[in-house]
Design a protein around this motif. Sequence first.
Motif, PDB file in Angstrom:
ATOM      1  N   UNK A 211       0.829  -1.196   0.000  1.00 26.99           N
ATOM      2  CA  UNK A 211       0.000   0.000   0.000  1.00 26.99           C
ATOM      3  C   UNK A 211       0.872   1.257   0.000  1.00 26.99           C
ATOM      4  N   UNK A 212       0.497   2.218  -0.818  1.00 27.29           N
ATOM      5  CA  UNK A 212       1.192   3.502  -0.886  1.00 27.29           C
ATOM      6  C   UNK A 212       0.524   4.430   0.128  1.00 27.29           C
ATOM      7  N   UNK A 213       1.215   4.686   1.212  1.00 26.85           N
ATOM      8  CA  UNK A 213       0.631   5.476   2.296  1.00 26.85           C
ATOM      9  C   UNK A 213       1.064   6.936   2.276  1.00 26.85           C
ATOM     10  N   UNK A 214       2.143   7.250   1.550  1.00 22.13           N
ATOM     11  CA  UNK A 214       2.591   8.637   1.458  1.00 22.13           C
ATOM     12  C   UNK A 214       1.633   9.426   0.568  1.00 22.13           C
ATOM     13  N   UNK A 215       1.126  10.555   1.022  1.00 17.57           N
ATOM     14  CA  UNK A 215       0.166  11.349   0.234  1.00 17.57           C
ATOM     15  C   UNK A 215       0.871  12.237  -0.792  1.00 17.57           C
ATOM     16  N   UNK A 216       1.409  11.622  -1.838  1.00 20.66           N
ATOM     17  CA  UNK A 216       2.125  12.382  -2.856  1.00 20.66           C
ATOM     18  C   UNK A 216       1.176  13.361  -3.555  1.00 20.66           C
ATOM     19  N   UNK A 217       1.642  14.588  -3.734  1.00 22.93           N
ATOM     20  CA  UNK A 217       0.893  15.587  -4.488  1.00 22.93           C
ATOM     21  C   UNK A 217       1.809  16.122  -5.586  1.00 22.93           C
ATOM     22  N   UNK A 218       1.395  15.924  -6.819  1.00 29.91           N
ATOM     23  CA  UNK A 218       2.179  16.342  -7.980  1.00 29.91           C
ATOM     24  C   UNK A 218       1.605  17.634  -8.556  1.00 29.91           C
ATOM     25  N   UNK A 219       2.415  18.271  -9.390  1.00 30.69           N
ATOM     26  CA  UNK A 219       1.958  19.475 -10.063  1.00 30.69           C
ATOM     27  C   UNK A 219       1.668  19.167 -11.531  1.00 30.69           C
ATOM     28  N   UNK A 220       0.498  19.580 -11.979  1.00 24.37           N
ATOM     29  CA  UNK A 220       0.104  19.419 -13.374  1.00 24.37           C
ATOM     30  C   UNK A 220      -0.250  20.776 -13.949  1.00 24.37           C
ATOM     31  N   UNK A 221      -0.582  20.812 -15.202  1.00 25.13           N
ATOM     32  CA  UNK A 221      -0.959  22.083 -15.827  1.00 25.13           C
ATOM     33  C   UNK A 221      -2.281  22.609 -15.262  1.00 25.13           C
TER      34      UNK A 221
ATOM     35  N   UNK B 285      11.468  17.502 -12.673  1.00 27.99           N
ATOM     36  CA  UNK B 285      11.527  18.856 -13.234  1.00 27.99           C
ATOM     37  C   UNK B 285      10.221  19.600 -12.976  1.00 27.99           C
ATOM     38  N   UNK B 286      10.267  20.923 -12.880  1.00 25.33           N
ATOM     39  CA  UNK B 286       9.042  21.695 -12.689  1.00 25.33           C
ATOM     40  C   UNK B 286       8.125  21.566 -13.897  1.00 25.33           C
ATOM     41  N   UNK B 287       6.848  21.814 -13.694  1.00 30.12           N
ATOM     42  CA  UNK B 287       5.865  21.578 -14.745  1.00 30.12           C
ATOM     43  C   UNK B 287       6.132  22.436 -15.972  1.00 30.12           C
TER      44      UNK B 287
END
Length: 241
Positions: free
Chosen positions: A43-53, A114-116
């Motif tokens: 289970x992936x328990x880390x709450x990853x938040x990515x940046x999108x357009x 890399x940044x979005x």
Amino acid sequence: MQPNIVSRDEWLDARKALLAKEREVTHLRDEVAAQRRALPWVQVETPYVFQSTSGPVTLADLFDGRSQLLVQHFMLTPGKDHICPGCSLMADHVPGASLHFKNADLSFAAISRAPIEQIEAVRTRMEWDFPWVSSGGTSFNYDFGVSYTSEQIAEGKPLYNFGTTSYLDEDVHGTSVFAKNEAGEVFHTYSTYARGDEAFIGAFSFLDLVPKGRNEEGTMSWVRLHDEYEDTGSTDGDCCG
């Protein structure tokens, strides 16, 4: 090329002998694929938040309503101009395949540190339309073995590819698979690195059939971004080195 010229009957004998080996490989590949699908999940328990357009997105969001997600760990380092030709070759295969993924309950996304804005510049140049988000500011790349700190690189211990490979860089390549259950929980089911990514590059399957094969002096030394093939000069070393 220095071929051995023979009669049709001699060729047929040699081809049948090779066919027997090809069948062994096919059956072994089926067996390995079944074992891959049967791997346990984490289970992936880390709450990853990515940046999108369109703003912040979570790992669960990238499933886009499906239960399976294939992630390409695309080598794109913050602030560097280098665009990995190998990662790009793999990405070139995605647009056509993704039409079929959707009917197999599978979504695809690329993720880079890399940044979005840097990602979007590459996407526009390469004319790709698949989801590609930035993991910058998160531990995602480090957690999944595709980014390394300067201290890790200097130490030189084998860490990449489950600790079997000493080659390290700020960003390296790989592919990971995730699944989501009806409760919305996300699980990591599989990852592959190094030559494991060759399975996703269909061009290799064609080239491996022909007499010159991949025709390379170093690993993927012939590969370029698809808008750079007019440059016929040789490349030094390996594609990702």
